[in-house]
Design a protein around this motif. Structure first.
Motif: not given
Length: 248
Positions: A26-37, A178-185, A194-201
């Motif tokens: 969604k607008d203003g959302e960070i989604v992490g796509l995770i999984g093994l190689n 900052e991109e999320r705060a602008k309403g970007h996706s 660890t990095n992903a969990e800090k910023i992903c919704d």
């Protein structure tokens, strides 16, 4: 809604690598796509970018499909690849110029947007240098800069932390927030949980080309009866308990 992937099935030469994949960013959302190689992350991204044609299903960015509006669709998306792709005979300044041309933006505008990024990544004194001669981390910073200056509706990034030093990782995290705060996706594929969990919704876990689970960290923990677990603990449990502890 920025990105909507619905029942997406696709792959190479008639062999489906991803099967009926559905999720949204969604607008203003960070989604992490995770999984093994081999789980289908890169294949999913290639379909979103229009580099592969789906067997079935639909992808929309701000309500547009690639088939209906190819130019407008592509202009809404910026991409940071896992492996930096720079042009051997172009300087850093010329990389910014070609980015401006590709998105039909005035170069002066792109250059203005680039200045704080160039300074942040300590590239502002290297405008006449050739990125081909940069380290991998510096090349990645060039890719990040070129992606951010177009002011995209949707930012797609594939393993962005690989090759970056710890300071640059923190800088990138702040830029994404900052991109999320602008309403970007933002759709981010990464193994650095660890990095992903800090910023992903929220997160989409892929396995063997299928959406295995999706939701916030709390929702995933509840799904697998792991109350209070962090993302790394959840993923380790899923990989061990559900039998996909080996690369596909």
């Amino acid at each position: 809604m920025s990105l909507n992937v619905s029942q997406l099935t696709g792959g190479y030469t008639r062999k489906a690598v991803i099967k009926e994949v559905s999720f949204e960013v969604k607008d203003g959302e960070i989604v992490g796509l995770i999984g093994l190689n081999g789980a289908g992350k890169s294949t999913t991204i290639k379909h979103i970018m229009g580099l592969m044609e789906p067997f079935s299903g639909e992808i929309k960015v701000d309500g547009l499909t690639l088939a209906e509006a190819p130019v407008d669709y592509r202009k809404k998306i910026a991409f940071v690849p896992e492996t930096p792709m720079v042009y051997r005979n172009l300087t850093l300044k010329e990389h910014l110029e070609i980015t401006a041309m590709a998105y039909d933006l005035p170069f002066a505008e792109v250059l203005e947007r680039a200045q704080p990024l160039l300074k942040l990544f300590r590239l502002d004194q290297r405008m006449d240098w050739f990125p081909e001669d940069f380290s991998k981390g510096m090349k990645q910073k060039v890719m990040i800069t070129c992606a951010f200056v177009i002011n995209p509706t949707l930012l797609v990034i594939d393993e962005p932390f690989i090759g970056l030093d710890p300071v640059a990782m923190m800088d990138l995290e702040n830029l994404l927030l900052e991109e999320r705060a602008k309403g970007h996706s933002v759709l981010m594929s990464t193994h650095v949980l660890t990095n992903a969990e800090k910023i992903c919704d929220s997160f989409v876990i892929l396995h063997d080309g299928l959406v295995f689970a999706k939701g916030t960290t709390e929702e995933l923990a509840e799904t697998f009866n792991l109350k209070g677990a962090d993302l790394e603990e959840i993923y380790r449990y899923v990989a061990q308990e559900e039998g996909f502890g080996h690369d596909a």
